[in-house]
Write an enzyme that holds these catalytic residues in place. Structure first.
Site, PDB file in Angstrom:
ATOM      1  N   HIS A  76       0.830  -1.212   0.000  1.00 37.16           N
ATOM      2  CA  HIS A  76       0.000   0.000   0.000  1.00 37.16           C
ATOM      3  C   HIS A  76       0.861   1.257   0.000  1.00 37.16           C
ATOM      4  CE1 HIS A  76       0.442   1.172   4.342  1.00 37.16           C
ATOM      5  NE2 HIS A  76       0.627  -0.126   4.506  1.00 37.16           N
ATOM      6  N   GLU A 227      -5.179   1.137   3.151  1.00 38.81           N
ATOM      7  CA  GLU A 227      -4.760   0.140   4.132  1.00 38.81           C
ATOM      8  C   GLU A 227      -4.719   0.719   5.536  1.00 38.81           C
ATOM      9  OE1 GLU A 227      -2.171  -2.350   6.675  1.00 38.81           O
ATOM     10  OE2 GLU A 227      -1.942  -0.232   6.137  1.00 38.81           O
ATOM     11  N   ASP A 248       4.374  -5.988   3.394  1.00 36.83           N
ATOM     12  CA  ASP A 248       4.224  -4.787   4.216  1.00 36.83           C
ATOM     13  C   ASP A 248       5.453  -4.676   5.105  1.00 36.83           C
ATOM     14  OD1 ASP A 248       3.074  -2.612   5.722  1.00 36.83           O
ATOM     15  OD2 ASP A 248       1.085  -3.369   5.202  1.00 36.83           O
ATOM     16  N   HIS A 328       5.022   3.405  12.688  1.00 38.01           N
ATOM     17  CA  HIS A 328       4.127   4.563  12.839  1.00 38.01           C
ATOM     18  C   HIS A 328       4.819   5.745  13.508  1.00 38.01           C
ATOM     19  CE1 HIS A 328      -0.139   2.719  12.157  1.00 38.01           C
ATOM     20  NE2 HIS A 328       0.744   2.339  11.242  1.00 38.01           N
TER      21      HIS A 328
END
Length: 350
Positions: A76, A227, A248, A328
C-alpha cells in the site's frame, strides 16, 4: 543477474517524496501507473484509486490446487497523516488523525496543508503553548490531538484570516517524511510503511521483465490506497486468485526476533493466524534460497490480506516484509532487509 537493490531504494525515495495520506493518493497512484507502463506492463486504476497490474501470465496454472493458482501480491502507498478538524479563534489548526498517526511522535514536525483548490501551505504541529520558558506544565502535558495544533507559516491571527487563505475543515495535512539513506545502508523515513515494500514490488516486476522470466503461477500486484484505515485490500481482487501475499513492514521490537536486516514472515497478527501452508511455504523458500529471515507474531497489526478475507475473499493468505523499527513513528530499515525480502519473493514465486 543485476542487483535490483539500488533500483528499489531509488523508487522508495521517489514514492516517499509524494504526499499520500489515506484519502489523498491520486498523485502517487498516477506515478505508479506511469512507472509500470515504462516497464512494459498494462496497469489499471481501480475504482477506489489503487493500482492493479498483472505481471506474469503463468505457465502451469492449476486453479484446483490453491498452491498453484494465481497469486496476488499486495502493498500500500497510503500513509498516515491528518485532516483539519477545526480552526481556532487564534488562527491555529486543530487536527484529526488519518490512520494511526500518533501525536506523541508528530510533535514539532513540519507539515503541509493541501486545500480543496489545490493550494499548499506549510506549518508546524506543536503542543499548545509550546514555549517551555512560558508553559510550566510543558513536561506534564499529554501529547494528544486535543492538546496540539498546527501553526501556519502565514501572518494570521484569527479564524477569518485562515479561511481567507482557502483553508477549511476537511483539508488534508501531510507530514514531512524526512527520508535519509545512510552510507552504512540504513533507510530512515516516516512512511516506510509501506512505501518501502511498494518499491520492492516494483523491483520484482522489473526483475521479471528485465530477465524475461515467467513464473509458473499467474501473478498480480495490487497497490492499495486505504490500508491505513482498514479497507485497502477489500476489493479489486480477480476471482481466480487463490492466494494473497501482503508485502508490508516487518515488525521489530521487544519480544520479536526480526531485525532491520532480515525479512519477517508473520505467523499471526491481531486478527489471527495466517494460512499455515503459506507460512510453511515461505519458510521453506527462505531456507532454500539462504535468505536471512525471522518468523514472528505481531500483537498489534492488521494487513491488506486480513482485510480481503474479512470482506469475504476465499483465498489463502500470508504476510512478509523487511524489518522496520519504530512503526508509525520515524521508521528505520536496512538495505539487507530489502534484499532478503526481494530474494524471498524470487524463491517463493519461482
Amino acid at each position: 543477474m543485476k542487483d535490483y537493490t539500488e533500483y528499489i531504494i531509488q523508487q522508495a525515495q521517489k514514492l516517499l517524496s509524494i504526499d499520500s495520506p489515506s484519502g489523498y493518493t491520486e498523485h502517487v497512484s498516477q506515478w505508479l501507473l506511469e512507472t509500470y507502463r515504462e516497464m512494459g506492463y498494462d496497469p489499471q486504476l481501480t475504482t477506489k484509486g489503487g493500482v492493479l497490474v498483472q505481471i506474469s501470465r503463468g505457465t502451469e496454472e492449476n486453479t484446483e490446487d490453491p498452491a498453484k493458482g494465481p497469486v496476488m501480491l499486495m502493498a500500500h502507498t497510503d500513509t498516515l497523516g491528518a485532516m483539519v478538524s477545526s480552526i481556532t479563534g487564534e488562527g491555529r489548526l486543530k487536527l484529526s488523525p488519518l490512520g494511526g498517526m500518533n501525536a506523541n511522535n508528530a510533535e514539532a514536525e513540519n507539515c503541509r496543508i493541501v486545500t480543496r483548490e489545490g493550494k499548499t501551505y506549510t506549518g508546524t504541529f506543536q503542543l499548545c503553548n509550546a514555549s517551555i520558558h512560558v508553559n510550566g506544565e510543558y513536561n506534564d502535558t499529554k501529547r494528544t490531538y486535543k492538546d496540539m495544533e498546527v501553526l501556519l507559516d502565514e501572518l494570521v491571527t484569527s479564524a477569518e484570516e485562515v479561511k481567507a487563505l482557502g483553508i477549511m475543515t476537511g483539508d488534508i495535512v501531510c507530514f514531512d517524511p524526512r527520508t535519509v539513506v545512510t552510507p552504512s545502508g540504513f533507510i530512515k523515513s516516516r512512511f516506510l510503511d509501506d512505501k518501502l515494500s511498494t518499491a520492492i514490488l516494483l523491483g520484482y516486476a522489473k526483475y521479471l521483465k528485465d530477465e524475461n522470466i515467467t513464473p509458473d503461477r499467474r501473478i498480480y500486484q495490487h497497490i492499495t490506497v486505504f490500508e491505513e484505515v482498514g479497507h485497502g485490500g477489500c476489493a479489486s481482487i480477480p476471482e481466480q486468485v487463490t492466494e494473497l501475499l501482503s508485502v508490508d513492514m516487518g515488525c521489530v521490537g521487544e519480544g520479536l526476533e526480526c531485525t532491520e536486516c532480515q525479512v519477517s514472515i508473520c505467523a499471526k497478527d491481531s486478527r489471527g493466524p495466517y494460512h499455515y501452508d503459506v507460512v510453511s511455504g515461505l519458510i521453506r523458500a527462505a531456507r532454500q534460497a539462504d535468505v536471512d529471515f525471522a518468523v514472528d507474531v505481531y500483537p498489534y497489526y492488521g494487513s491488506d490480506a486480513d482485510a480481503a478475507l474479512s470482506a469475504g475473499v476465499d483465498a489463502r493468505h500470508g504476510l512478509i516484509g523487511p524489518g522496520v523499527y519504530a512503526s508509525h513513528g520515524y521508521e528505520r530499515s536496512h538495505k539487507k532487509g530489502v534484499e532478503n525480502t526481494f530474494n524471498l519473493l524470487k524463491s517463493y514465486l519461482g
